[in-house]
Enzyme design. Structure first.
Site, PDB file in Angstrom:
ATOM      1  N   LYS A   8       4.864  -4.349   0.221  1.00 40.26           N
ATOM      2  CA  LYS A   8       5.813  -5.141  -0.574  1.00 40.26           C
ATOM      3  C   LYS A   8       5.835  -4.700  -2.037  1.00 40.26           C
ATOM      4  CE  LYS A   8       5.739  -9.267   2.344  1.00 40.26           C
ATOM      5  NZ  LYS A   8       5.374 -10.708   2.428  1.00 40.26           N
ATOM      6  N   LYS A  38       5.360  -1.641  -3.159  1.00 39.26           N
ATOM      7  CA  LYS A  38       6.118  -0.394  -3.213  1.00 39.26           C
ATOM      8  C   LYS A  38       7.616  -0.676  -3.080  1.00 39.26           C
ATOM      9  CE  LYS A  38       3.967   3.151  -1.482  1.00 39.26           C
ATOM     10  NZ  LYS A  38       3.420   4.177  -0.566  1.00 39.26           N
ATOM     11  N   ASP A  53       4.665   9.976   0.081  1.00 40.37           N
ATOM     12  CA  ASP A  53       3.254  10.167   0.396  1.00 40.37           C
ATOM     13  C   ASP A  53       2.611  10.659  -0.882  1.00 40.37           C
ATOM     14  OD1 ASP A  53       1.349   9.880   2.584  1.00 40.37           O
ATOM     15  OD2 ASP A  53       0.887  11.975   2.188  1.00 40.37           O
ATOM     16  N   ASP A 110      -7.139   5.087 -10.174  1.00 39.62           N
ATOM     17  CA  ASP A 110      -6.687   5.029 -11.564  1.00 39.62           C
ATOM     18  C   ASP A 110      -7.822   4.934 -12.588  1.00 39.62           C
ATOM     19  OD1 ASP A 110      -4.117   5.223 -10.655  1.00 39.62           O
ATOM     20  OD2 ASP A 110      -3.463   3.230 -11.323  1.00 39.62           O
ATOM     21  N   HIS A 115       3.178  10.336 -11.473  1.00 35.11           N
ATOM     22  CA  HIS A 115       3.653  11.288 -10.472  1.00 35.11           C
ATOM     23  C   HIS A 115       4.856  10.737  -9.719  1.00 35.11           C
ATOM     24  CE1 HIS A 115       0.597   8.549  -9.131  1.00 35.11           C
ATOM     25  NE2 HIS A 115       0.740   8.833  -7.870  1.00 35.11           N
TER      26      HIS A 115
END
Length: 202
Positions: A17, A19, A75, A161, A186
């Site tokens: 969710k 993403k 990915d 991170d 990225h």
């Protein structure tokens, strides 16, 4: 010449969710509605690819055929130079079924030390694949280059991170404000390339 996307909707090949919200926000200015694979009840294919491109294509093609509409998949992961690109496509799997990234970061540090601990350069990689129901696929790749630090710093972000410091910065991804991280991430770079390559201009 890349195929242009000219529909009003696409499905995001993800059940995540967070993403979904991120991509919905990114695509809104372009007038594109994002549906999730979860909402449509689509199965999640097993990620058996050896590269980020393999897995993104695998997920996008499966979703596009199942939903009979264009589908986007991503990915992504962390690639450490001293570990020949590991954890790479196994970035999430290093955290195990419990998604324990504290353990994953410790494993990363242990393996860097075992490898000699001299090269701490790394990159976060994101590959986006846009697939159509006829099987056509376009892919783009984004990278955020940096180095790995220890001990972990910051409690923002997620995954690796806290141990990743981007080039030219003094804060880890986990110490940055979300808006600052997004500017150099990225995923942001891959999305910009996707827009330039595949999204039809007005």
């Amino acid at each position: 010449m890349a195929r242009k996307f000219s529909d009003e909707k696409m499905v995001l090949a993800s059940h995540n969710k967070g993403k979904l919200a991120e991509f919905a926000h990114l695509f809104r200015p372009h007038g594109i509605e994002i549906l999730s694979a979860g909402e449509l009840g689509l199965p999640e294919p097993e990620e058996t690819g050896e590269t980020f491109e393999d897995n993104a294509i695998l997920k996008a093609v499966a979703a596009a055929k199942a939903a009979d509409m264009p589908a986007l998949a991503d990915d992504s992961g962390l690639a450490a130079a001293a570990l020949n690109g590991a954890p790479g496509v196994y970035s999430a799997r290093w955290a195990g079924p419990e998604k324990d990234f504290t353990a994953a970061m410790q494993r990363l540090e242990d393996e860097l030390i075992a490898a000699g601990n001299t090269d701490r350069s790394a990159a976060f990689v994101c590959v986006l694949a846009l697939a159509w129901p006829d099987g056509h696929v376009e892919t783009v790749r984004g990278e955020a280059k940096g180095r790995l630090i220890w001990p972990p710093r910051g409690d923002g972000g997620f995954g690796y991170d806290p141990v990743f410091m981007p080039v030219g910065r003094t804060k880890t991804f986990a110490e940055m404000k979300p808006e600052d991280k997004k500017e150099i991430s990225h995923r942001a770079e891959a999305f910009e390339r996707l827009i330039k390559t595949c999204i039809a201009s007005e």
